[in-house]
Design a protein around this motif. Structure first.
Motif, PDB file in Angstrom:
ATOM      1  N   TRP A 174       0.982  -1.199   0.011  1.00  9.52           N
ATOM      2  CA  TRP A 174      -0.014   0.222  -0.129  1.00  9.52           C
ATOM      3  C   TRP A 174       0.987   1.238  -0.164  1.00  9.52           C
ATOM      4  O   TRP A 174       0.691   2.232  -0.724  1.00  9.52           O
ATOM      5  CB  TRP A 174      -0.771   0.036   1.146  1.00  9.52           C
ATOM      6  N   LYS A 175       1.806   1.187   0.843  1.00 10.33           N
ATOM      7  CA  LYS A 175       2.932   2.466   0.770  1.00 10.33           C
ATOM      8  C   LYS A 175       3.634   2.495  -0.374  1.00 10.33           C
ATOM      9  O   LYS A 175       3.650   3.838  -0.939  1.00 10.33           O
ATOM     10  CB  LYS A 175       3.886   2.238   1.896  1.00 10.33           C
ATOM     11  N   ARG A 176       3.942   1.771  -1.146  1.00  5.93           N
ATOM     12  CA  ARG A 176       4.594   1.748  -2.547  1.00  5.93           C
ATOM     13  C   ARG A 176       3.757   1.915  -3.689  1.00  5.93           C
ATOM     14  O   ARG A 176       3.986   2.448  -4.753  1.00  5.93           O
ATOM     15  CB  ARG A 176       5.377   0.572  -2.874  1.00  5.93           C
ATOM     16  N   ALA A 177       2.155   1.698  -3.513  1.00  6.97           N
ATOM     17  CA  ALA A 177       1.317   2.108  -4.379  1.00  6.97           C
ATOM     18  C   ALA A 177       1.087   3.387  -4.874  1.00  6.97           C
ATOM     19  O   ALA A 177       1.314   4.288  -3.843  1.00  6.97           O
ATOM     20  CB  ALA A 177      -0.010   1.472  -4.069  1.00  6.97           C
ATOM     21  N   LEU A 178       0.744   3.712  -6.128  1.00 13.32           N
ATOM     22  CA  LEU A 178       0.336   5.149  -6.592  1.00 13.32           C
ATOM     23  C   LEU A 178      -1.143   5.467  -6.215  1.00 13.32           C
ATOM     24  O   LEU A 178      -1.876   4.838  -6.779  1.00 13.32           O
ATOM     25  CB  LEU A 178       0.897   5.399  -7.689  1.00 13.32           C
TER      26      LEU A 178
END
Length: 136
Positions: free
Chosen positions: A54-58
């Protein structure tokens, strides 16, 4: 809020920290197989995996019906986010409710406006705030 990544490490559904459904079969297998996880160290690990992805998703700016017009600032931001996530033109078109050809044309317009020769360069220009990729 919706977020996009090009690939997921595993298919899973989380339910309020109480349980998870994790696919354990390969996608190409005819009979899908999954395991249900209840509160345990394994559920905690799956939740941590989800949090990292989730943190790495845009992030996307809105639902597909809100962002189908990629001529608006929000629509351009969604188009760029999907490009940077590594999705194909066909996948972007499906997500935005546009034709593949329209997506190709809008990507070409972004490239021309920014002076980019590749999709990757669009992202670089956007990250640097150069050449009005995200501007109207």
């Amino acid at each position: 809020m919706a977020r996009v990544v090009p690939e997921l490490p595993a298919g899973l559904v989380l339910v309020d920290g109480r349980m998870a459904l994790v696919r354990i079969s390969r996608l190409e297998e005819e009979q899908p197989t999954a395991v249900v996880l209840h509160p345990s160290a394994l559920l905690t690990a799956v939740e941590a995996l989800f949090a990292e992805v989730w943190k790495r998703a845009l992030p996307l700016g809105g639902a597909p019906e809100d962002c189908a017009d990629t001529n608006t600032s929000a629509g351009r931001e969604d188009l760029v986010a999907l490009l940077l996530s590594g999705l194909t033109d066909a996948a972007i078109a499906r997500h935005l409710g546009l034709s593949r050809r329209t997506v190709q044309r809008r990507v070409a317009e972004l490239m021309a406006r920014s002076g980019a020769r590749t999709r990757f360069q669009i992202g670089i220009h956007l990250a640097r705030g150069e050449n009005g990729v995200g501007d109207g």
